[in-house]
Design a protein around this motif. Structure first.
Motif, PDB file in Angstrom:
ATOM      1  N   ALA A  44       0.840  -1.205   0.000  1.00 58.79           N
ATOM      2  CA  ALA A  44       0.000   0.000   0.000  1.00 58.79           C
ATOM      3  C   ALA A  44       0.874   1.254   0.000  1.00 58.79           C
ATOM      4  O   ALA A  44       0.591   2.228  -0.699  1.00 58.79           O
ATOM      5  CB  ALA A  44      -0.930  -0.007   1.202  1.00 58.79           C
ATOM      6  N   ALA A  45       1.953   1.221   0.767  1.00 59.88           N
ATOM      7  CA  ALA A  45       2.878   2.364   0.805  1.00 59.88           C
ATOM      8  C   ALA A  45       3.669   2.461  -0.502  1.00 59.88           C
ATOM      9  O   ALA A  45       3.872   3.556  -1.034  1.00 59.88           O
ATOM     10  CB  ALA A  45       3.822   2.235   1.990  1.00 59.88           C
ATOM     11  N   LYS A  46       4.107   1.328  -1.018  1.00 60.64           N
ATOM     12  CA  LYS A  46       4.894   1.314  -2.252  1.00 60.64           C
ATOM     13  C   LYS A  46       4.097   1.849  -3.445  1.00 60.64           C
ATOM     14  O   LYS A  46       4.637   2.560  -4.295  1.00 60.64           O
ATOM     15  CB  LYS A  46       5.357  -0.116  -2.544  1.00 60.64           C
ATOM     16  CG  LYS A  46       6.191  -0.257  -3.791  1.00 60.64           C
ATOM     17  CD  LYS A  46       6.577  -1.708  -4.034  1.00 60.64           C
ATOM     18  CE  LYS A  46       7.310  -1.851  -5.349  1.00 60.64           C
ATOM     19  NZ  LYS A  46       7.525  -3.253  -5.695  1.00 60.64           N
ATOM     20  N   ALA A  47       2.816   1.531  -3.508  1.00 61.52           N
ATOM     21  CA  ALA A  47       1.975   1.976  -4.627  1.00 61.52           C
ATOM     22  C   ALA A  47       1.926   3.498  -4.726  1.00 61.52           C
ATOM     23  O   ALA A  47       1.801   4.055  -5.814  1.00 61.52           O
ATOM     24  CB  ALA A  47       0.566   1.410  -4.494  1.00 61.52           C
ATOM     25  N   ALA A  48       2.060   4.195  -3.598  1.00 59.39           N
ATOM     26  CA  ALA A  48       2.009   5.662  -3.599  1.00 59.39           C
ATOM     27  C   ALA A  48       3.105   6.255  -4.470  1.00 59.39           C
ATOM     28  O   ALA A  48       2.873   7.216  -5.209  1.00 59.39           O
ATOM     29  CB  ALA A  48       2.120   6.200  -2.172  1.00 59.39           C
ATOM     30  N   SER A  49       4.290   5.691  -4.402  1.00 59.42           N
ATOM     31  CA  SER A  49       5.411   6.245  -5.178  1.00 59.42           C
ATOM     32  C   SER A  49       5.291   5.949  -6.668  1.00 59.42           C
ATOM     33  O   SER A  49       5.981   6.563  -7.479  1.00 59.42           O
ATOM     34  CB  SER A  49       6.737   5.712  -4.644  1.00 59.42           C
ATOM     35  OG  SER A  49       6.802   4.311  -4.807  1.00 59.42           O
ATOM     36  N   SER A  50       4.423   5.030  -7.042  1.00 52.97           N
ATOM     37  CA  SER A  50       4.252   4.667  -8.453  1.00 52.97           C
ATOM     38  C   SER A  50       3.299   5.589  -9.202  1.00 52.97           C
ATOM     39  O   SER A  50       3.309   5.623 -10.424  1.00 52.97           O
ATOM     40  CB  SER A  50       3.738   3.230  -8.560  1.00 52.97           C
ATOM     41  OG  SER A  50       4.647   2.333  -7.973  1.00 52.97           O
ATOM     42  N   VAL A  51       2.458   6.316  -8.478  1.00 52.67           N
ATOM     43  CA  VAL A  51       1.443   7.170  -9.115  1.00 52.67           C
ATOM     44  C   VAL A  51       2.094   8.396  -9.738  1.00 52.67           C
ATOM     45  O   VAL A  51       2.811   9.139  -9.077  1.00 52.67           O
ATOM     46  CB  VAL A  51       0.354   7.593  -8.107  1.00 52.67           C
ATOM     47  CG1 VAL A  51      -0.641   8.560  -8.754  1.00 52.67           C
ATOM     48  CG2 VAL A  51      -0.357   6.373  -7.551  1.00 52.67           C
ATOM     49  N   ASP A  52       1.843   8.579 -11.015  1.00 50.79           N
ATOM     50  CA  ASP A  52       2.304   9.757 -11.748  1.00 50.79           C
ATOM     51  C   ASP A  52       1.077  10.346 -12.429  1.00 50.79           C
ATOM     52  O   ASP A  52       0.678   9.883 -13.490  1.00 50.79           O
ATOM     53  CB  ASP A  52       3.378   9.360 -12.759  1.00 50.79           C
ATOM     54  CG  ASP A  52       3.918  10.545 -13.532  1.00 50.79           C
ATOM     55  OD1 ASP A  52       3.767  11.687 -13.052  1.00 50.79           O
ATOM     56  OD2 ASP A  52       4.477  10.332 -14.613  1.00 50.79           O
ATOM     57  N   ASP A  53       0.453  11.328 -11.806  1.00 57.64           N
ATOM     58  CA  ASP A  53      -0.808  11.856 -12.296  1.00 57.64           C
ATOM     59  C   ASP A  53      -0.756  13.381 -12.344  1.00 57.64           C
ATOM     60  O   ASP A  53      -0.207  14.012 -11.440  1.00 57.64           O
ATOM     61  CB  ASP A  53      -1.939  11.407 -11.361  1.00 57.64           C
ATOM     62  CG  ASP A  53      -3.298  11.679 -11.954  1.00 57.64           C
ATOM     63  OD1 ASP A  53      -3.784  10.825 -12.715  1.00 57.64           O
ATOM     64  OD2 ASP A  53      -3.870  12.748 -11.663  1.00 57.64           O
ATOM     65  N   PRO A  54      -1.337  13.978 -13.372  1.00 55.69           N
ATOM     66  CA  PRO A  54      -1.355  15.448 -13.471  1.00 55.69           C
ATOM     67  C   PRO A  54      -2.100  16.119 -12.305  1.00 55.69           C
ATOM     68  O   PRO A  54      -1.813  17.258 -11.968  1.00 55.69           O
ATOM     69  CB  PRO A  54      -2.084  15.723 -14.786  1.00 55.69           C
ATOM     70  CG  PRO A  54      -2.010  14.464 -15.560  1.00 55.69           C
ATOM     71  CD  PRO A  54      -1.901  13.350 -14.570  1.00 55.69           C
ATOM     72  N   GLU A  71      -7.719   7.138  -8.398  1.00 52.91           N
ATOM     73  CA  GLU A  71      -7.961   5.979  -9.267  1.00 52.91           C
ATOM     74  C   GLU A  71      -6.652   5.318  -9.679  1.00 52.91           C
ATOM     75  O   GLU A  71      -6.535   4.088  -9.679  1.00 52.91           O
ATOM     76  CB  GLU A  71      -8.737   6.385 -10.518  1.00 52.91           C
ATOM     77  CG  GLU A  71     -10.188   6.666 -10.278  1.00 52.91           C
ATOM     78  CD  GLU A  71     -10.916   7.019 -11.554  1.00 52.91           C
ATOM     79  OE1 GLU A  71     -11.975   6.410 -11.793  1.00 52.91           O
ATOM     80  OE2 GLU A  71     -10.436   7.881 -12.317  1.00 52.91           O
ATOM     81  N   ALA A  72      -5.659   6.138 -10.016  1.00 59.67           N
ATOM     82  CA  ALA A  72      -4.347   5.596 -10.392  1.00 59.67           C
ATOM     83  C   ALA A  72      -3.731   4.838  -9.219  1.00 59.67           C
ATOM     84  O   ALA A  72      -3.148   3.763  -9.397  1.00 59.67           O
ATOM     85  CB  ALA A  72      -3.419   6.716 -10.854  1.00 59.67           C
ATOM     86  N   TYR A  73      -3.878   5.389  -8.010  1.00 60.07           N
ATOM     87  CA  TYR A  73      -3.365   4.702  -6.824  1.00 60.07           C
ATOM     88  C   TYR A  73      -4.035   3.339  -6.664  1.00 60.07           C
ATOM     89  O   TYR A  73      -3.363   2.331  -6.413  1.00 60.07           O
ATOM     90  CB  TYR A  73      -3.571   5.534  -5.549  1.00 60.07           C
ATOM     91  CG  TYR A  73      -3.178   4.735  -4.332  1.00 60.07           C
ATOM     92  CD1 TYR A  73      -1.846   4.666  -3.938  1.00 60.07           C
ATOM     93  CD2 TYR A  73      -4.115   3.975  -3.638  1.00 60.07           C
ATOM     94  CE1 TYR A  73      -1.459   3.870  -2.868  1.00 60.07           C
ATOM     95  CE2 TYR A  73      -3.734   3.174  -2.570  1.00 60.07           C
ATOM     96  CZ  TYR A  73      -2.413   3.136  -2.200  1.00 60.07           C
ATOM     97  OH  TYR A  73      -2.031   2.325  -1.156  1.00 60.07           O
ATOM     98  N   MET A  74      -5.360   3.291  -6.782  1.00 66.51           N
ATOM     99  CA  MET A  74      -6.075   2.021  -6.633  1.00 66.51           C
ATOM    100  C   MET A  74      -5.563   1.000  -7.645  1.00 66.51           C
ATOM    101  O   MET A  74      -5.353  -0.170  -7.299  1.00 66.51           O
ATOM    102  CB  MET A  74      -7.596   2.225  -6.762  1.00 66.51           C
ATOM    103  CG  MET A  74      -8.214   2.991  -5.610  1.00 66.51           C
ATOM    104  SD  MET A  74     -10.030   2.974  -5.572  1.00 66.51           S
ATOM    105  CE  MET A  74     -10.450   3.828  -7.085  1.00 66.51           C
ATOM    106  N   ASP A  75      -5.344   1.428  -8.889  1.00 69.14           N
ATOM    107  CA  ASP A  75      -4.815   0.527  -9.932  1.00 69.14           C
ATOM    108  C   ASP A  75      -3.446  -0.019  -9.543  1.00 69.14           C
ATOM    109  O   ASP A  75      -3.180  -1.213  -9.677  1.00 69.14           O
ATOM    110  CB  ASP A  75      -4.714   1.243 -11.277  1.00 69.14           C
ATOM    111  CG  ASP A  75      -6.064   1.512 -11.910  1.00 69.14           C
ATOM    112  OD1 ASP A  75      -7.076   0.905 -11.482  1.00 69.14           O
ATOM    113  OD2 ASP A  75      -6.120   2.349 -12.836  1.00 69.14           O
ATOM    114  N   TRP A  76      -2.559   0.866  -9.082  1.00 67.29           N
ATOM    115  CA  TRP A  76      -1.219   0.442  -8.697  1.00 67.29           C
ATOM    116  C   TRP A  76      -1.258  -0.501  -7.509  1.00 67.29           C
ATOM    117  O   TRP A  76      -0.533  -1.508  -7.475  1.00 67.29           O
ATOM    118  CB  TRP A  76      -0.322   1.643  -8.396  1.00 67.29           C
ATOM    119  CG  TRP A  76       0.274   2.226  -9.632  1.00 67.29           C
ATOM    120  CD1 TRP A  76      -0.103   3.380 -10.258  1.00 67.29           C
ATOM    121  CD2 TRP A  76       1.348   1.682 -10.402  1.00 67.29           C
ATOM    122  NE1 TRP A  76       0.670   3.582 -11.368  1.00 67.29           N
ATOM    123  CE2 TRP A  76       1.570   2.551 -11.482  1.00 67.29           C
ATOM    124  CE3 TRP A  76       2.133   0.545 -10.292  1.00 67.29           C
ATOM    125  CZ2 TRP A  76       2.546   2.331 -12.442  1.00 67.29           C
ATOM    126  CZ3 TRP A  76       3.107   0.308 -11.245  1.00 67.29           C
ATOM    127  CH2 TRP A  76       3.311   1.196 -12.309  1.00 67.29           C
TER     128      TRP A  76
END
Length: 135
Positions: free
Chosen positions: A26-36, A110-115
């Protein structure tokens, strides 16, 4: 006052992974989000939850806060995202009924949920995923 429909959006994941690993993912997914709309940042973390925020790219202003709540029951680790604070889009949308208003940082959420789902499913292909769209 009714909340915007998008505030009901969530993802629930049931997995055989240990609680500590789900919290890591859950913490790792945060760093993966690249959203405008903004970047996702971990605010706090424990075995029972990971608190995250979406902040704008320029001033770092908090646009949304949400949690990944984690528990273990019947041999499965269950987690669910929950939006706790949010900003709504202004302008003409402020004349809309509250239920139809859009959240400013919803695309980043939404991007976070996907990751998050991708991270869990990559380690446990048997994970059960339930998505509530909020639309």
């Amino acid at each position: 006052m009714p909340k915007p429909a998008q505030t009901r959006a969530s993802v629930s994941v049931g997995t055989g992974l240990p609680v500590s690993r789900v919290a890591d993912l859950a913490a790792k997914a945060a760093s993966s989000v690249d959203d405008p709309a903004g970047r996702v940042r971990v605010e706090s973390r424990s075995l029972a939850s990971v608190e995250l925020s979406v902040r704008d790219h320029i001033e770092g202003k908090e646009l949304m806060r949400f949690d990944v709540v984690i528990d273990r029951a019947l041999g499965r680790t269950n987690s669910r995202t929950v939006i706790s604070k949010f900003e709504v889009k202004g302008g003409v949308s402020s004349l809309m009924p509250a239920v139809k208003r859009k959240l400013v940082a919803f695309s980043a959420y939404e991007a976070y949920m996907d990751w998050f789902v991708s991270e869990v499913v990559s380690e446990d292909p048997q994970a059960l995923v339930t998505l509530v769209s909020g639309e």
